[in-house]
Structure formats: C-alpha cells, structure tokens
Scaffold this motif. Structure first.
Motif, PDB file in Angstrom:
ATOM      1  N   SER A 126       0.802  -1.228   0.000  1.00  0.00           N
ATOM      2  CA  SER A 126       0.000   0.000   0.000  1.00  0.00           C
ATOM      3  C   SER A 126       0.834   1.276   0.000  1.00  0.00           C
ATOM      4  N   THR A 127       2.051   1.217   0.502  1.00  0.00           N
ATOM      5  CA  THR A 127       2.887   2.420   0.515  1.00  0.00           C
ATOM      6  C   THR A 127       3.526   2.698  -0.842  1.00  0.00           C
ATOM      7  N   GLU A 143     -10.270  -4.097  -3.985  1.00  0.00           N
ATOM      8  CA  GLU A 143     -11.159  -5.026  -3.279  1.00  0.00           C
ATOM      9  C   GLU A 143     -11.072  -4.812  -1.764  1.00  0.00           C
ATOM     10  N   TYR A 144      -9.885  -5.006  -1.203  1.00  0.00           N
ATOM     11  CA  TYR A 144      -9.691  -4.854   0.230  1.00  0.00           C
ATOM     12  C   TYR A 144      -8.193  -4.805   0.532  1.00  0.00           C
ATOM     13  N   SER A 145      -7.865  -4.545   1.793  1.00  0.00           N
ATOM     14  CA  SER A 145      -6.475  -4.528   2.257  1.00  0.00           C
ATOM     15  C   SER A 145      -6.323  -5.538   3.381  1.00  0.00           C
ATOM     16  N   TYR A 146      -5.078  -5.934   3.627  1.00  0.00           N
ATOM     17  CA  TYR A 146      -4.774  -6.824   4.733  1.00  0.00           C
ATOM     18  C   TYR A 146      -3.337  -6.568   5.177  1.00  0.00           C
ATOM     19  N   GLU A 147      -3.061  -6.929   6.418  1.00  0.00           N
ATOM     20  CA  GLU A 147      -1.710  -6.764   6.938  1.00  0.00           C
ATOM     21  C   GLU A 147      -0.948  -8.071   6.808  1.00  0.00           C
ATOM     22  N   VAL A 148       0.359  -7.950   6.540  1.00  0.00           N
ATOM     23  CA  VAL A 148       1.231  -9.121   6.478  1.00  0.00           C
ATOM     24  C   VAL A 148       2.074  -9.170   7.744  1.00  0.00           C
ATOM     25  N   LYS A 149       2.819 -10.238   7.900  1.00  0.00           N
ATOM     26  CA  LYS A 149       3.554 -10.503   9.137  1.00  0.00           C
ATOM     27  C   LYS A 149       4.461  -9.358   9.576  1.00  0.00           C
ATOM     28  N   ASP A 150       5.061  -8.651   8.627  1.00  0.00           N
ATOM     29  CA  ASP A 150       5.980  -7.576   9.015  1.00  0.00           C
ATOM     30  C   ASP A 150       5.250  -6.288   9.398  1.00  0.00           C
ATOM     31  N   GLY A 151       3.908  -6.322   9.376  1.00  0.00           N
ATOM     32  CA  GLY A 151       3.113  -5.165   9.767  1.00  0.00           C
ATOM     33  C   GLY A 151       2.741  -4.234   8.634  1.00  0.00           C
ATOM     34  N   SER A 152       3.248  -4.496   7.440  1.00  0.00           N
ATOM     35  CA  SER A 152       2.894  -3.644   6.304  1.00  0.00           C
ATOM     36  C   SER A 152       1.512  -4.030   5.774  1.00  0.00           C
ATOM     37  N   THR A 153       0.945  -3.132   4.998  1.00  0.00           N
ATOM     38  CA  THR A 153      -0.395  -3.332   4.447  1.00  0.00           C
ATOM     39  C   THR A 153      -0.306  -3.606   2.960  1.00  0.00           C
ATOM     40  N   VAL A 154      -1.061  -4.600   2.508  1.00  0.00           N
ATOM     41  CA  VAL A 154      -1.128  -4.976   1.098  1.00  0.00           C
ATOM     42  C   VAL A 154      -2.545  -4.721   0.608  1.00  0.00           C
ATOM     43  N   PHE A 180      -9.622  -5.481   5.587  1.00  0.00           N
ATOM     44  CA  PHE A 180     -10.341  -4.241   5.876  1.00  0.00           C
ATOM     45  C   PHE A 180     -10.349  -3.389   4.629  1.00  0.00           C
ATOM     46  N   ILE A 181     -11.229  -2.416   4.601  1.00  0.00           N
ATOM     47  CA  ILE A 181     -11.351  -1.507   3.472  1.00  0.00           C
ATOM     48  C   ILE A 181     -10.702  -0.176   3.867  1.00  0.00           C
ATOM     49  N   GLU A 182      -9.748   0.257   3.058  1.00  0.00           N
ATOM     50  CA  GLU A 182      -9.094   1.540   3.296  1.00  0.00           C
ATOM     51  C   GLU A 182      -9.909   2.650   2.640  1.00  0.00           C
ATOM     52  N   ALA A 183      -9.900   3.816   3.216  1.00  0.00           N
ATOM     53  CA  ALA A 183     -10.495   4.993   2.595  1.00  0.00           C
ATOM     54  C   ALA A 183      -9.468   5.538   1.619  1.00  0.00           C
ATOM     55  N   LEU A 184      -9.660   5.274   0.344  1.00  0.00           N
ATOM     56  CA  LEU A 184      -8.663   5.675  -0.656  1.00  0.00           C
ATOM     57  C   LEU A 184      -8.994   7.001  -1.269  1.00  0.00           C
TER      58      LEU A 184
END
Length: 184
Positions: A126-127, A143-154, A180-184
């Motif tokens: 996401s960054t 569609e949606y976002s999710y966090e991965v093990k290192d704490g970043s968001t995809v 989760f859904i990000e406010a883009l």
C-alpha cells in the motif's frame, strides 16, 4: 506452450531466455524494483535463482519487458497459472514514470483474453503509491487490504477480463481473514 512475443512501437514482451537470468536476479534482489510486490525481495542471487525456478520457470505467462532497439530486458510481467491469476511485475527504477508498465499491460491484456483468462488479481504494497496508481490506471478495482507478518499493508485489486466466464474466487477472500477496506 509457445509463448509469443508481443510488441508495440516502443516495447516488447517476450519469453524468458536463459541469458536473462542475470537481469532477473538483479530485479528480484533489488528492493526498489520489487517494492511494489507483497513479497520481500530475494536476499541473494542464488535465492533469486531459486525463486525464479520454483515460481516462474516454464510459466506460459512470464514475459520479459524490453525496450525496442535495446537488447537487455528492463523488467518482467507475470500472471500466475493457478486459479488466482495473480499479476506480478518488476521494473528497473530508471524506467519508472514512463508508462512502460501500462504499455506492457496493454499488450498483455488481449493475449490473456485470447488464452481464456477471465480475471486477474494484483497485490500491491500500500505504501507503493506508483503501483497503486498503475493498478487504477489500467482498470483494476480495489477489493480490500490486509496486513502481512511484518506489519505492512497490502492492497488486493481485481480486474474482470471476460465477464461471461468470470467466477468469484473464494480462495482470495478466505486467504486473509483480517481484511479491511481503506479509505482511498
């Protein structure tokens, strides 16, 4: 499967050749070139070669991106052959902001439709705003976002190529229970 060469006036997408392994290793070990991808860049050339062998070797939808009149690849674009049809790409940093990936996808899109691929997914860190912008510019829908093990968001993006045959893929939805859904 015979992988074709797809060409525009400026670039070509062509099959991988053994002589491309060094550039693929360079791309896969370059944190900037792979910063858009939701997986960590390879830590060494040996690691990159193993990664290539396990995930990309003999893949009918693995294309090297090459500038016309320039004999060295500058990136790759790949679509997985599993049910997710996940699009991955990497591009050398000096070629960013030139719409090369957009042009590459415009070449690849009709070929995928011809092959009967009805939909694609794209996972982007996401960054990495350039890649998120690329996804939107070529027609992917968030569609949606999710966090991965290192704490970043995809972010997961989706594109329907052939509406008549597209099917909801529950595996992509169920894989990430904390979405989760990000406010883009």
């Amino acid at each position: 499967m015979n992988v074709p060469t797809l060409a525009s006036q400026r670039i070509s997408l062509r099959p991988f050749h053994e002589t491309d392994m060094e550039i693929v290793k360079s791309l896969l070990t370059d944190p900037l070139a792979t910063s858009n991808l939701p997986w960590v860049s390879a830590t060494s050339h040996l690691n990159a070669e193993n990664f290539y062998t396990h995930l990309m070797d003999n893949d009918p939808y693995f294309f090297m991106i090459e500038m016309k009149n320039y004999d060295l690849p500058i990136g790759f674009m790949k679509v997985s052959t599993d049910q997710s049809h996940l699009l991955d790409f990497a591009l050398l940093e000096e070629y960013w902001h030139r719409d090369i990936l957009i042009e590459a996808f415009q070449l690849l899109h009709p070929y995928l439709v011809e092959q009967g691929i009805s939909e694609l997914y794209l996972k982007v860190e996401s960054t990495h705003t350039d890649s998120c912008d690329f996804a939107k510019r070529i027609g992917f829908l968030y569609e949606y976002s999710y966090e991965v093990k290192d704490g970043s968001t995809v972010r997961l993006y989706h594109m329907i190529l052939i509406p008549e045959t597209a099917r909801f893929n529950p595996d992509m939805w169920q894989t990430h229970s904390e979405r989760f859904i990000e406010a883009l």
